[in-house]
Motif scaffolding. Structure first.
Motif, PDB file in Angstrom:
ATOM      1  N   TYR A 110       0.782  -1.332  -0.134  1.00  0.00           N
ATOM      2  CA  TYR A 110      -0.091   0.010  -0.017  1.00  0.00           C
ATOM      3  C   TYR A 110       0.843   1.228   0.069  1.00  0.00           C
ATOM      4  N   ASN A 111       0.662   2.013  -1.080  1.00  0.00           N
ATOM      5  CA  ASN A 111       1.504   3.386  -1.080  1.00  0.00           C
ATOM      6  C   ASN A 111       0.854   4.328  -0.756  1.00  0.00           C
ATOM      7  N   ALA A 117       4.536   3.999   2.676  1.00  0.00           N
ATOM      8  CA  ALA A 117       4.033   2.692   2.404  1.00  0.00           C
ATOM      9  C   ALA A 117       3.948   1.621   3.332  1.00  0.00           C
ATOM     10  N   GLN A 146      -9.344  -4.361   4.421  1.00  0.00           N
ATOM     11  CA  GLN A 146      -8.711  -4.132   3.122  1.00  0.00           C
ATOM     12  C   GLN A 146      -9.702  -2.926   2.258  1.00  0.00           C
ATOM     13  N   LYS A 150      -7.121   1.804  -0.650  1.00  0.00           N
ATOM     14  CA  LYS A 150      -7.330   1.873  -2.039  1.00  0.00           C
ATOM     15  C   LYS A 150      -5.754   1.950  -2.639  1.00  0.00           C
ATOM     16  N   GLY A 151      -5.507   1.155  -3.748  1.00  0.00           N
ATOM     17  CA  GLY A 151      -4.477   1.019  -4.589  1.00  0.00           C
ATOM     18  C   GLY A 151      -3.610  -0.061  -4.133  1.00  0.00           C
ATOM     19  N   LEU A 152      -3.935  -1.237  -3.457  1.00  0.00           N
ATOM     20  CA  LEU A 152      -3.120  -2.327  -3.216  1.00  0.00           C
ATOM     21  C   LEU A 152      -2.640  -2.957  -4.244  1.00  0.00           C
ATOM     22  N   ARG A 153      -1.184  -3.319  -4.182  1.00  0.00           N
ATOM     23  CA  ARG A 153      -0.889  -4.321  -5.287  1.00  0.00           C
ATOM     24  C   ARG A 153       0.151  -5.255  -4.723  1.00  0.00           C
ATOM     25  N   ARG A 161       6.317  -4.211 -11.364  1.00  0.00           N
ATOM     26  CA  ARG A 161       4.670  -4.396 -11.508  1.00  0.00           C
ATOM     27  C   ARG A 161       4.387  -4.897 -12.955  1.00  0.00           C
ATOM     28  N   ARG A 164      -0.172  -2.817 -17.805  1.00  0.00           N
ATOM     29  CA  ARG A 164      -1.452  -3.016 -18.366  1.00  0.00           C
ATOM     30  C   ARG A 164      -1.659  -2.624 -19.411  1.00  0.00           C
TER      31      ARG A 164
END
Length: 164
Positions: A110-111, A117, A146, A150-153, A161, A164
């Motif tokens: 999470y950033n 982070a 969770q 927002k924006g968990l990777r 990464r 897309r």
């Protein structure tokens, strides 16, 4: 500025810096502190606690194999007080240590902004446990929802990464 003004200012400075015993000038310690402040751009008493120094300490610990020690140094550091380059450098070092330490587990990153982070792992019921943090008020072991993040990777091997 005239020569008389300049020499008068120097003479006044010498009078103000007189020390007992007839010695003039500043102590070596004062001069060294001023030099450090000038070179590093920080207060003399805090230069060894800067973001750059913390990253170097964490790197040394990582190279020695003390990943938990490196994470502890990075967790205790406030990367937002440094420059944007230092914040990116701290994040890159933190991500590398997290990958090495927790790469065999399911880890989500999470950033929360530059130099902030968290590495999280699922614990069930839509909750996540913080494994490691950088520049956040959270500490390792904190349980978070969770849904609120927002924006968990996923943390991928090699730190790459998926495009897309």
């Amino acid at each position: 500025m005239t020569t008389a003004t300049l020499t008068g200012g120097i003479a006044a400075t010498r009078q103000n810096n007189q020390r007992p015993g007839g010695r003039s000038g500043r102590s070596l310690e004062e001069l060294a502190r001023n030099l450090v402040e000038t070179l590093f751009g920080t207060a003399p008493g805090t230069w060894d606690q800067s973001v750059g120094r913390g990253i170097h300490d964490a790197r040394r610990l990582r190279r020695r194999g003390d990943l938990d020690g490196a994470l502890a140094v990075l967790e205790g550091m406030d990367a937002s007080t440094g420059t944007p380059d230092e914040a990116r450098w701290a994040h890159a070092e933190w991500a590398d240590v997290v990958r090495r330490r927790f790469g065999d587990r399911e880890v989500l990153v999470y950033n929360a902004g530059p130099g902030r982070a968290a590495a999280l792992t699922p614990v069930g019921n839509g909750r996540l446990e913080a494994l490691a943090v950088l520049g956040m008020r959270w500490r390792s072991g904190k349980i978070v929802s969770q849904r609120s993040l927002k924006g968990l990777r996923p943390l991928r091997r090699g730190g790459k990464r998926r495009r897309r």
